[in-house]
Design an enzyme around this catalytic site. Structure first.
Site, short mmCIF file in Angstrom:
data_model
loop_
_atom_site.label_atom_id
_atom_site.label_comp_id
_atom_site.label_asym_id
_atom_site.label_seq_id
_atom_site.Cartn_x
_atom_site.Cartn_y
_atom_site.Cartn_z
CB CYS A 1 -0.97 -0.07 1.17
SG CYS A 1 -0.14 -0.44 2.67
CG HIS B 1 -0.80 3.73 4.92
ND1 HIS B 1 -1.62 3.62 6.17
CD2 HIS B 1 -0.45 2.56 4.51
CE1 HIS B 1 -1.56 2.36 6.31
NE2 HIS B 1 -0.98 1.55 5.47
#
Length: 332
Positions: free
Chosen positions: A126, A235
């Site tokens: 990711c 994130h």
């Protein structure tokens, strides 16, 4: 199209089902797959109730595509079994990413490399996805020499257990089944995945290796520090990138605005910059805080944020399948 979602009861699996529905992926038959203890559990998808089936039953059904989010060991063992019956496997674990015989794909960058022979396709980490998506057009224009990246990663990247730990601690309780070796609420952990012999974590080394493979350039130097923070939604990354060629900031803005999947959020006069709460539920990668590194030439600072369950996992996997259809490698 017969679609298996392996790991359907997990956080990413649930997001994959959501993304398949939102993007109107041509699912004619859904095969939700999970561990033996979950077999029979109900799964809602597009107004219908399905029930979780076993791995063996899913393979016997010969799905057209299987999207995996069930961990590396499961992928290593089960992905080849699906591939043997002709299923295209898109795997979200780290199991196949650095296998030289497997493609590591961010569709906006390298989907054109996919062929009919690709039966197991790797979905990148990711943190890597959002970074390379924001950098690939800059690399084409100015050639990246070195990247220094520090990540600030959501607890959702660890899964439901970590979310439960954060919520219990936030409520003033001790975590009943902690995901981390220390408390996460009101704390920061410079520790994601296991430590390797060189002192880096596996997560940090994923970013180093995967970046080179996706961008197709082993000369790029990457160093990473991956940090878990007590947030949900996405994130964040502080990216310092040194180029071989000189750039103008206006060129950088222009290239980023022209990059598919990237949204520039950068108006500091209005306190506008990328934040996890704004990335949550979005498929785009948010980029802002663009400025020159005044300590050395040809170097750019940027702040990159994305929903790790969406573009960082589920959406990227579904986009790979969509590109397989577009390229005529999957028949819709």
């Amino acid at each position: 199209m017969k679609v298996a979602v392996v790991g359907a009861t997990g956080l990413v699996g649930g997001e994959m089902l959501k993304v398949l529905a939102e993007r109107n992926f041509p699912v004619t038959e859904l095969l939700p797959v999970a561990s033996e203890k979950s077999v029979g559990l109900p799964i809602e998808f597009q107004g219908k109730t399905y029930h979780v089936i076993s791995m063996d039953d899913a393979i016997a059904a010969r799905p057209d595509v299987a999207i995996f989010s069930a961990g590396g060991s499961t992928s290593k063992e089960q992905a080849p079994r699906f591939a043997e019956v002709g299923t295209v496997v898109i795997d979200n674990s780290s199991a196949w990413r650095m296998d030289p015989t497997k493609k590591l794909v961010v569709p906006e960058i390298n989907a054109k490399e996919l062929t009919a022979e690709d039966k197991i396709i790797a979905n990148p980490n990711c943190s890597t996805i959002q970074m390379v998506l924001s950098l690939h057009k800059l690399h084409e224009a100015f050639k990246i020499k070195r990247i220094v990246v520090s990540t600030y990663q959501s607890v959702t990247g660890t899964g439901k257990k970590a979310v439960d730990q954060l919520m219990e601690e936030r409520a003033g309780q001790n975590a009943s089944n902690p995901a981390y070796p220390h408390r996460i609420d009101l704390n920061v952990l410079p520790h994601i995945d296991v430590f390797e012999d060189n002192g880096y974590t596996k997560e940090e080394m994923k970013m180093v290796k995967e970046t080179k493979k996706i961008l197709g350039d082993d000369s790029i130097q990457v160093t990473a520090t991956a940090v878990r923070i007590p947030v949900m939604g996405g994130h964040s990354e502080s990216v310092n990138v040194e180029f071989e060629r000189e750039f103008e900031l206006e060129e950088v803005y222009s290239l980023l605005r022209a990059t598919e999947g990237v949204e520039v959020v950068d108006d500091v006069a209005q306190n506008s910059y990328p934040m996890p709460k704004d990335a949550h539920g979005k498929d785009s990668v948010l980029v802002g805080r663009l400025r020159r590194d005044e300590s050395q030439p040809r170097t750019l600072n940027m702040w990159v944020v994305a929903d790790n369950l969406r573009k960082g996992a589920a959406t990227n996997a579904v986009q790979i399948a969509e590109h397989m259809i577009k390229l005529g490698l999957l028949k819709a």
